[in-house]
Design a protein around this motif. Structure first.
Motif, PDB file in Angstrom:
ATOM      1  N   ASN A  16      14.680   6.654  -1.404  1.00 23.55           N
ATOM      2  CA  ASN A  16      14.258   5.486  -0.591  1.00 23.55           C
ATOM      3  C   ASN A  16      15.105   4.930   0.423  1.00 23.55           C
ATOM      4  N   ASP A  17      14.393   4.730   1.499  1.00 25.33           N
ATOM      5  CA  ASP A  17      15.092   4.152   3.042  1.00 25.33           C
ATOM      6  C   ASP A  17      15.206   2.736   2.400  1.00 25.33           C
ATOM      7  N   ASP A  18      16.382   1.996   2.152  1.00 25.88           N
ATOM      8  CA  ASP A  18      16.664   0.610   1.818  1.00 25.88           C
ATOM      9  C   ASP A  18      16.851   0.015   3.227  1.00 25.88           C
ATOM     10  N   GLU A  19      17.319   0.551   4.217  1.00 28.65           N
ATOM     11  CA  GLU A  19      17.674  -0.086   5.609  1.00 28.65           C
ATOM     12  C   GLU A  19      16.513  -0.377   6.401  1.00 28.65           C
ATOM     13  N   GLY A  20      15.474   0.672   6.727  1.00 29.95           N
ATOM     14  CA  GLY A  20      14.496   0.524   7.525  1.00 29.95           C
ATOM     15  C   GLY A  20      14.757   0.488   9.050  1.00 29.95           C
ATOM     16  N   GLN A  21      13.802   0.460   9.912  1.00 31.52           N
ATOM     17  CA  GLN A  21      14.038   0.281  11.266  1.00 31.52           C
ATOM     18  C   GLN A  21      13.064  -0.706  11.766  1.00 31.52           C
ATOM     19  N   ASP A  22      13.571  -1.672  12.741  1.00 26.80           N
ATOM     20  CA  ASP A  22      12.607  -2.387  13.330  1.00 26.80           C
ATOM     21  C   ASP A  22      11.863  -1.741  14.766  1.00 26.80           C
ATOM     22  N   LEU A  23      10.517  -1.679  14.337  1.00 25.39           N
ATOM     23  CA  LEU A  23       9.858  -0.866  15.569  1.00 25.39           C
ATOM     24  C   LEU A  23       8.654  -1.830  15.795  1.00 25.39           C
ATOM     25  N   PRO A  24       7.896  -1.455  16.932  1.00 24.06           N
ATOM     26  CA  PRO A  24       6.923  -2.604  17.704  1.00 24.06           C
ATOM     27  C   PRO A  24       6.000  -2.267  16.800  1.00 24.06           C
ATOM     28  N   ASP A  25       5.475  -1.093  16.244  1.00 26.97           N
ATOM     29  CA  ASP A  25       4.131  -0.947  15.691  1.00 26.97           C
ATOM     30  C   ASP A  25       3.944  -0.057  14.821  1.00 26.97           C
ATOM     31  N   ALA A  26       3.036   0.499  13.871  1.00 28.96           N
ATOM     32  CA  ALA A  26       2.719   1.567  12.946  1.00 28.96           C
ATOM     33  C   ALA A  26       2.665   2.779  14.035  1.00 28.96           C
ATOM     34  N   ASP A  27       2.252   2.907  15.199  1.00 33.04           N
ATOM     35  CA  ASP A  27       2.213   3.943  15.981  1.00 33.04           C
ATOM     36  C   ASP A  27       3.626   4.409  16.328  1.00 33.04           C
ATOM     37  N   ALA A  28       4.676   3.520  16.496  1.00 29.65           N
ATOM     38  CA  ALA A  28       5.966   3.745  16.854  1.00 29.65           C
ATOM     39  C   ALA A  28       6.599   4.449  15.555  1.00 29.65           C
ATOM     40  N   ALA A  29       6.327   3.774  14.444  1.00 37.12           N
ATOM     41  CA  ALA A  29       6.821   4.380  13.095  1.00 37.12           C
ATOM     42  C   ALA A  29       6.418   5.913  13.054  1.00 37.12           C
TER      43      ALA A  29
END
Length: 79
Positions: A16-29
Motif C-alpha cells: 500500500n502507498d501510505d503517502e499518495g500524491q496530490d494531483l489535479p484529477d483522475a486523468d492525471a493519476a
C-alpha cells in the motif's frame, strides 16, 4: 487538490502507498500510474506482467486499476 494512492499488487500480495500524491484529477493519476508501470516494465521481468496498480482516493475508494501490461509501449513498426 485531490490525493491519490498507488497500491502495488502482485501474486504475492500488495504494497500500500501510505503517502499518495496530490494531483489535479483522475486523468492525471492515470498518467502517473501508466508512467510508473512503464518504467517498472523496462526491467523486462516477465512476472511484472501480472502486476497492477490499484489507485484509490483519500476515502479509500478505488478510482481505477491499471495492469502493468498497459505500461508496455509497442513501436509502430518493428524492424
Amino acid at each position: 487538490m485531490p490525493r491519490y494512492f498507488f497500491d502495488f499488487i502482485d501474486d504475492g500480495g500488495r504494497l500500500n502507498d501510505d503517502e499518495g500524491q496530490d494531483l489535479p484529477d483522475a486523468d492525471a493519476a492515470y498518467e502517473v500510474a501508466h508512467a510508473m508501470a512503464g518504467n517498472l516494465m523496462q526491467s523486462a521481468q516477465q512476472s511484472l506482467l501480472r502486476c497492477r496498480f490499484e489507485v484509490r482516493d483519500v476515502e479509500g475508494e478505488i478510482v481505477f486499476e491499471l495492469p502493468f501490461a498497459e505500461g508496455i509501449t509497442v513501436p509502430d513498426r518493428l524492424n
